[in-house]
Design an enzyme around this catalytic site. Structure first.
Site, PDB file in Angstrom:
ATOM      1  N   TRP A   1       0.806  -1.222   0.000  1.00  0.00           N
ATOM      2  CA  TRP A   1       0.000   0.000   0.000  1.00  0.00           C
ATOM      3  C   TRP A   1       0.843   1.279   0.000  1.00  0.00           C
ATOM      4  O   TRP A   1       0.302   2.350  -0.179  1.00  0.00           O
ATOM      5  CB  TRP A   1      -0.895   0.005   1.262  1.00  0.00           C
ATOM      6  CG  TRP A   1      -0.104  -0.334   2.488  1.00  0.00           C
ATOM      7  CD1 TRP A   1       0.024  -1.577   3.048  1.00  0.00           C
ATOM      8  CD2 TRP A   1       0.733   0.532   3.255  1.00  0.00           C
ATOM      9  NE1 TRP A   1       0.885  -1.529   4.120  1.00  0.00           N
ATOM     10  CE2 TRP A   1       1.332  -0.237   4.270  1.00  0.00           C
ATOM     11  CE3 TRP A   1       1.051   1.902   3.188  1.00  0.00           C
ATOM     12  CZ2 TRP A   1       2.230   0.294   5.194  1.00  0.00           C
ATOM     13  CZ3 TRP A   1       1.935   2.431   4.110  1.00  0.00           C
ATOM     14  CH2 TRP A   1       2.512   1.634   5.105  1.00  0.00           C
TER      15      TRP A   1
ATOM     16  N   LYS B   1      -2.614  -8.363  -7.700  1.00  0.00           N
ATOM     17  CA  LYS B   1      -3.435  -8.146  -6.506  1.00  0.00           C
ATOM     18  C   LYS B   1      -2.830  -6.989  -5.709  1.00  0.00           C
ATOM     19  O   LYS B   1      -1.741  -7.107  -5.164  1.00  0.00           O
ATOM     20  CB  LYS B   1      -3.472  -9.389  -5.614  1.00  0.00           C
ATOM     21  CG  LYS B   1      -4.550  -9.267  -4.544  1.00  0.00           C
ATOM     22  CD  LYS B   1      -4.263 -10.040  -3.269  1.00  0.00           C
ATOM     23  CE  LYS B   1      -3.279  -9.398  -2.357  1.00  0.00           C
ATOM     24  NZ  LYS B   1      -3.720  -8.119  -1.749  1.00  0.00           N
ATOM     25  N   PRO B   2      -3.557  -5.866  -5.641  1.00  0.00           N
ATOM     26  CA  PRO B   2      -3.060  -4.749  -4.834  1.00  0.00           C
ATOM     27  C   PRO B   2      -3.377  -4.976  -3.355  1.00  0.00           C
ATOM     28  O   PRO B   2      -4.109  -5.896  -3.006  1.00  0.00           O
ATOM     29  CB  PRO B   2      -3.851  -3.555  -5.379  1.00  0.00           C
ATOM     30  CG  PRO B   2      -5.126  -4.152  -5.907  1.00  0.00           C
ATOM     31  CD  PRO B   2      -4.827  -5.566  -6.323  1.00  0.00           C
ATOM     32  N   ALA B   3      -2.851  -4.106  -2.492  1.00  0.00           N
ATOM     33  CA  ALA B   3      -3.089  -4.225  -1.051  1.00  0.00           C
ATOM     34  C   ALA B   3      -4.530  -3.855  -0.717  1.00  0.00           C
ATOM     35  O   ALA B   3      -5.153  -3.042  -1.408  1.00  0.00           O
ATOM     36  CB  ALA B   3      -2.128  -3.321  -0.302  1.00  0.00           C
TER      37      ALA B   3
ATOM     38  N   GLY C   1       6.628  -6.509  -0.576  1.00  0.00           N
ATOM     39  CA  GLY C   1       5.941  -6.492   0.716  1.00  0.00           C
ATOM     40  C   GLY C   1       6.866  -6.965   1.813  1.00  0.00           C
ATOM     41  O   GLY C   1       8.096  -6.858   1.691  1.00  0.00           O
ATOM     42  N   SER C   2       6.276  -7.516   2.851  1.00  0.00           N
ATOM     43  CA  SER C   2       7.069  -7.887   4.022  1.00  0.00           C
ATOM     44  C   SER C   2       7.865  -9.173   3.777  1.00  0.00           C
ATOM     45  O   SER C   2       7.492 -10.016   2.950  1.00  0.00           O
ATOM     46  CB  SER C   2       6.143  -8.075   5.219  1.00  0.00           C
ATOM     47  OG  SER C   2       5.248  -9.135   4.949  1.00  0.00           O
TER      48      SER C   2
ATOM     49  N   GLU D   1      10.795  -8.319  -3.498  1.00  0.00           N
ATOM     50  CA  GLU D   1      11.260  -7.011  -3.009  1.00  0.00           C
ATOM     51  C   GLU D   1      10.708  -6.880  -1.598  1.00  0.00           C
ATOM     52  O   GLU D   1       9.543  -6.529  -1.411  1.00  0.00           O
ATOM     53  CB  GLU D   1      10.712  -5.890  -3.901  1.00  0.00           C
ATOM     54  CG  GLU D   1      11.073  -6.016  -5.368  1.00  0.00           C
ATOM     55  CD  GLU D   1      12.464  -5.496  -5.657  1.00  0.00           C
ATOM     56  OE1 GLU D   1      13.054  -4.822  -4.788  1.00  0.00           O
ATOM     57  OE2 GLU D   1      12.978  -5.759  -6.751  1.00  0.00           O
TER      58      GLU D   1
ATOM     59  N   CYS E   1      10.162   1.351   2.109  1.00  0.00           N
ATOM     60  CA  CYS E   1      11.044   0.226   2.420  1.00  0.00           C
ATOM     61  C   CYS E   1      12.499   0.674   2.495  1.00  0.00           C
ATOM     62  O   CYS E   1      13.325  -0.020   3.076  1.00  0.00           O
ATOM     63  CB  CYS E   1      10.886  -0.852   1.358  1.00  0.00           C
ATOM     64  SG  CYS E   1      11.119  -0.181  -0.279  1.00  0.00           S
TER      65      CYS E   1
ATOM     66  N   GLU F   1      11.850  -3.112  11.356  1.00  0.00           N
ATOM     67  CA  GLU F   1      11.509  -1.930  10.563  1.00  0.00           C
ATOM     68  C   GLU F   1      10.394  -1.163  11.308  1.00  0.00           C
ATOM     69  O   GLU F   1       9.341  -1.736  11.579  1.00  0.00           O
ATOM     70  CB  GLU F   1      10.951  -2.476   9.248  1.00  0.00           C
ATOM     71  CG  GLU F   1      11.114  -1.664   8.042  1.00  0.00           C
ATOM     72  CD  GLU F   1      10.482  -2.388   6.841  1.00  0.00           C
ATOM     73  OE1 GLU F   1       9.853  -3.462   6.976  1.00  0.00           O
ATOM     74  OE2 GLU F   1      10.621  -1.851   5.737  1.00  0.00           O
TER      75      GLU F   1
HETATM   76  P1  NAP Z   1       2.596  -7.301   3.446  1.00  0.00           P
HETATM   77  O1  NAP Z   1       1.717  -7.513   4.602  1.00  0.00           O
HETATM   78  O2  NAP Z   1       3.606  -8.332   3.114  1.00  0.00           O
HETATM   79  O3  NAP Z   1       1.631  -7.011   2.199  1.00  0.00           O
HETATM   80  C1  NAP Z   1       2.103  -6.868   0.888  1.00  0.00           C
HETATM   81  C2  NAP Z   1       1.095  -7.477  -0.069  1.00  0.00           C
HETATM   82  O4  NAP Z   1       0.991  -8.875   0.186  1.00  0.00           O
HETATM   83  C3  NAP Z   1      -0.314  -6.908   0.095  1.00  0.00           C
HETATM   84  O5  NAP Z   1      -0.951  -6.888  -1.167  1.00  0.00           O
HETATM   85  C4  NAP Z   1      -0.952  -7.924   1.003  1.00  0.00           C
HETATM   86  O6  NAP Z   1      -2.353  -7.926   0.967  1.00  0.00           O
HETATM   87  C5  NAP Z   1      -0.377  -9.196   0.434  1.00  0.00           C
HETATM   88  N1  NAP Z   1      -0.466 -10.338   1.342  1.00  0.00           N
HETATM   89  C6  NAP Z   1      -0.507 -10.359   2.684  1.00  0.00           C
HETATM   90  N2  NAP Z   1      -0.566 -11.621   3.123  1.00  0.00           N
HETATM   91  C7  NAP Z   1      -0.579 -12.432   2.033  1.00  0.00           C
HETATM   92  C8  NAP Z   1      -0.635 -13.837   1.817  1.00  0.00           C
HETATM   93  N3  NAP Z   1      -0.681 -14.702   2.821  1.00  0.00           N
HETATM   94  N4  NAP Z   1      -0.617 -14.301   0.549  1.00  0.00           N
HETATM   95  C9  NAP Z   1      -0.564 -13.439  -0.484  1.00  0.00           C
HETATM   96  N5  NAP Z   1      -0.514 -12.104  -0.354  1.00  0.00           N
HETATM   97  C10 NAP Z   1      -0.514 -11.603   0.896  1.00  0.00           C
HETATM   98  O7  NAP Z   1       3.418  -5.952   3.555  1.00  0.00           O
HETATM   99  P2  NAP Z   1       2.956  -4.602   4.220  1.00  0.00           P
HETATM  100  O8  NAP Z   1       3.363  -4.645   5.636  1.00  0.00           O
HETATM  101  O9  NAP Z   1       1.574  -4.251   3.895  1.00  0.00           O
HETATM  102  O10 NAP Z   1       3.909  -3.608   3.367  1.00  0.00           O
HETATM  103  C11 NAP Z   1       5.045  -3.049   3.870  1.00  0.00           C
HETATM  104  C12 NAP Z   1       6.256  -3.945   3.657  1.00  0.00           C
HETATM  105  O11 NAP Z   1       6.601  -3.920   2.290  1.00  0.00           O
HETATM  106  C13 NAP Z   1       7.452  -3.421   4.407  1.00  0.00           C
HETATM  107  O12 NAP Z   1       8.156  -4.486   4.977  1.00  0.00           O
HETATM  108  C14 NAP Z   1       8.272  -2.762   3.321  1.00  0.00           C
HETATM  109  O13 NAP Z   1       9.652  -2.678   3.607  1.00  0.00           O
HETATM  110  C15 NAP Z   1       7.993  -3.649   2.163  1.00  0.00           C
HETATM  111  N6  NAP Z   1       8.267  -2.962   0.903  1.00  0.00           N
HETATM  112  C16 NAP Z   1       9.354  -3.375   0.180  1.00  0.00           C
HETATM  113  C17 NAP Z   1       9.680  -2.728  -1.002  1.00  0.00           C
HETATM  114  C18 NAP Z   1      10.873  -3.164  -1.812  1.00  0.00           C
HETATM  115  O14 NAP Z   1      10.967  -2.762  -2.975  1.00  0.00           O
HETATM  116  N7  NAP Z   1      11.761  -3.982  -1.282  1.00  0.00           N
HETATM  117  C19 NAP Z   1       8.886  -1.673  -1.466  1.00  0.00           C
HETATM  118  C20 NAP Z   1       7.782  -1.274  -0.697  1.00  0.00           C
HETATM  119  C21 NAP Z   1       7.486  -1.941   0.485  1.00  0.00           C
HETATM  120  P3  NAP Z   1      -3.152  -7.119   2.121  1.00  0.00           P
HETATM  121  O15 NAP Z   1      -2.787  -5.697   1.995  1.00  0.00           O
HETATM  122  O16 NAP Z   1      -4.578  -7.363   1.801  1.00  0.00           O
HETATM  123  O17 NAP Z   1      -2.705  -7.704   3.430  1.00  0.00           O
END
Ligand code: NAP
Length: 505
Positions: free
Chosen positions: A175, A199-201, A255-256, A277, A311, A407
């Site tokens: 997001w 699939k977006p957030a 994502g995470s 990423e 991130c 983080e």
């Molecule tokens: P997240 O919980 O991992 O969510 C990222 C995406 O994965 C969302 O679309 C989320 O959907 C989806 N998701 C969650 N659980 C899932 C599952 N079991 N199966 C499939 N998809 C699933 O990450 P976040 O906490 O929202 O985002 C922040 C993280 O992203 C931070 O750790 C940040 O450092 C990292 N990030 C990394 C980069 C990079 O380029 N390295 C760039 C930006 C952000 P929902 O939103 O519906 O949960």
């Protein structure tokens, strides 16, 4: 630790709301986008998308599941057969048309990011421009997916290497940059000849759906770009369909780290190409020989952009002992000037994305204080209420505190003290993560030594603005693998084929 206080609602003023009013209300798509059609979820369920600044409802969006995920994969698979075959320069032209649509609607896209993500409008405009830069760059790169000819090993033989699109690609995005994170996956995929399901957030599906609508308006054929929104509860169900579908050959996830590792394991049965990423925990080191004006400016940019929710945000700020007190004092002055507020005003810092994020920031600050850190400015929820948190500077921070290894993802600048270069490098590398790192020094020998020693995919040296479409973005260690942007980003969507042509003599 005390239980988090109840969240007070903020109310955005009518003038601020007016600024964020879309010229084109039809850019708000509330259903899945599959084969250039709006598709309701099979059980007609929806989930709410709210403005994090004031909790107001923006839209109810289709809460999709496995049926829509499969329909999207079917559409992308059908479209792949023809999309891969059209001339590279035609794919480039399609991407250029999409770019034109994005630019034409850039102000509305920025407003959409601001209302669903909360970042100030100036940052949202910058994000749209950043996302558009990827589309432009990969439109040009589409024409340069060159192969190779290798000198033959026997008479009458030719050894030819071609590069082909990997197939249907899946993208799962977070997001914090709802347009840019998706644009930098869709653009190289389409340039390479792949089609995509995304699939977006849960918090920010509207920006992604608007991007898909604009791709259709640009004339990109049906099935090439498909977006399936889902609530957090259904995210796994959507992903599982794509992970287990052999026709989906690639997954690009941002994502995470925890979710990234789960996806890597779950995709093993179909051996997908992966780009992950993942999370960061960027060190930001200021040596005693640094240009302090530049370092303070860089720290504010690297730490407080998007309210600390990027991130590559500086998460651990290491300051040389000789300049520690001066740096802390100047950091407080700079932070005191940051304007906090909803996106429609002149704010530089918006709200955090949701209550979970707010509670995490509170937990990190409380833990640091419990272990001996001092709050020089901020350190609590902002008087605006809702998910606003005061920009914060902490001193006397050390490695016993949670924010040294997790983080924070919020507007908190923790200042650690170091005495030697070795100590700074060792502390910087002392996490499982390795996405971005920053350091400030004017000693060229030190610049080369420290750059080589830092365990991270990207290093900003006397520079905090490191993201650009022309350079490879990505991490090492638990920050994942794969690169986005630059020719390396295109490689992620291409596979190598070797042709051995005999009998030519
Ligand atoms: P997240 O919980 O991992 O969510 C990222 C995406 O994965 C969302 O679309 C989320 O959907 C989806 N998701 C969650 N659980 C899932 C599952 N079991 N199966 C499939 N998809 C699933 O990450 P976040 O906490 O929202 O985002 C922040 C993280 O992203 C931070 O750790 C940040 O450092 C990292 N990030 C990394 C980069 C990079 O380029 N390295 C760039 C930006 C952000 P929902 O939103 O519906 O949960």
């Amino acid at each position: 630790m005390a239980a988090p206080a109840e969240i007070q609602n903020h109310s955005t003023s009518a003038a601020e709301k007016q600024v964020l009013q879309l010229d084109r209300s039809d850019l708000i798509v509330t259903r899945a986008w599959i084969a250039n059609k709006r598709v309701q979820s099979s059980d007609a369920r929806t989930f709410p998308v709210e403005n994090p600044a004031d909790g107001s409802l923006i839209a109810e969006v289709a809460d999709c599941g496995s049926a829509e995920a499969k329909a999207a994969a079917d559409a992308a698979h059908r479209a792949f057969a023809s999309w891969r075959k059209i001339l590279a320069k035609e794919r480039a032209a399609h991407l250029q048309s999409w770019l034109t649509q994005v630019k034409k609607n850039q102000e509305d896209l920025a407003r959409l990011i601001s209302i669903e993500q909360g970042k100030p409008l100036t940052e949202s405009r910058a994000e749209v421009a950043y996302g558009a830069a990827y589309i432009e760059w990969f439109a040009e790169e589409a024409k340069r997916a060159y192969g190779d000819i290798i000198p033959e090993t026997a008479p009458g033989r030719k050894i030819i290497v071609t590069r082909e699109p990997v197939g249907v690609a899946a993208a799962i995005t977070p997001w914090n940059f709802p347009i840019a994170m998706l644009a930098r996956k869709i653009a190289p995929a389409l340039a390479a000849g792949c089609t995509i399901v995304a699939k977006p957030a849960e918090d920010t599906p509207l920006s992604a759906l608007a991007l898909a609508l604009l791709a259709a308006e640009a004339g990109i054929p049906e099935g090439v770009v498909n977006v399936v929104p889902a609530s957090r509860k259904n995210a796994g169900a959507v992903a599982d369909v794509w992970l287990n579908d052999e026709r989906v050959r690639k997954l690009s996830f941002t994502g995470s780290t925890a979710v990234g590792k789960h996806l890597a394991q779950a995709s093993a049965s179909t051996l997908k190409r992966l780009s992950l990423e993942l999370g960061g925990n960027a060190p930001f080191i200021v040596f005693e020989d640094a240009d302090l004006d530049r370092a303070i400016k860089g720290m504010i940019a690297a730490k407080f952009r998007n309210a600390g929710q990027t991130c590559i945000c500086a998460n651990r700020i290491y300051i040389a002992d000789a300049i520690y007190d001066e740096f802390a004092e100047r950091a407080v002055q700079a932070v005191a000037n940051l304007r906090v507020g909803p996106a429609g005003g002149d704010a530089e810092i918006g709200p955090l994305i949701n209550a979970r994020a707010l509670v995490k920031v509170e937990r990190h600050v409380a833990d640091a204080v419990e272990h001996g850190a001092r709050v020089l400015i901020g350190g609590k929820r902002h008087a605006l209420g809702r998910y606003f948190y005061e920009p914060t500077v902490l001193v006397d921070v050390d490695s016993s505190m949670v924010l040294s290894c997790e983080e924070t993802f919020g507007p908190v600048a923790p200042l650690f003290r170091f005495h030697t270069e070795e100590e700074a490098i060792s502390a910087a590398n002392s996490t499982p993560f390795g996405l971005a790192a920053y350091f400030y020094s004017r000693d060229i020998a030190r610049v080369m030594r420290v750059s080589a020693a830092l365990e991270s995919g990207m290093v900003g040296i006397n520079e905090a603005a490191i993201s650009t479409e022309v350079a490879p973005f990505g991490g090492v260690k638990d920050s994942g693998y794969g690169r986005e942007g630059s020719p390396y980003g295109m490689d992620e969507y291409l596979q190598t084929k070797y042709l051995c042509l005999g009998g030519l003599s």
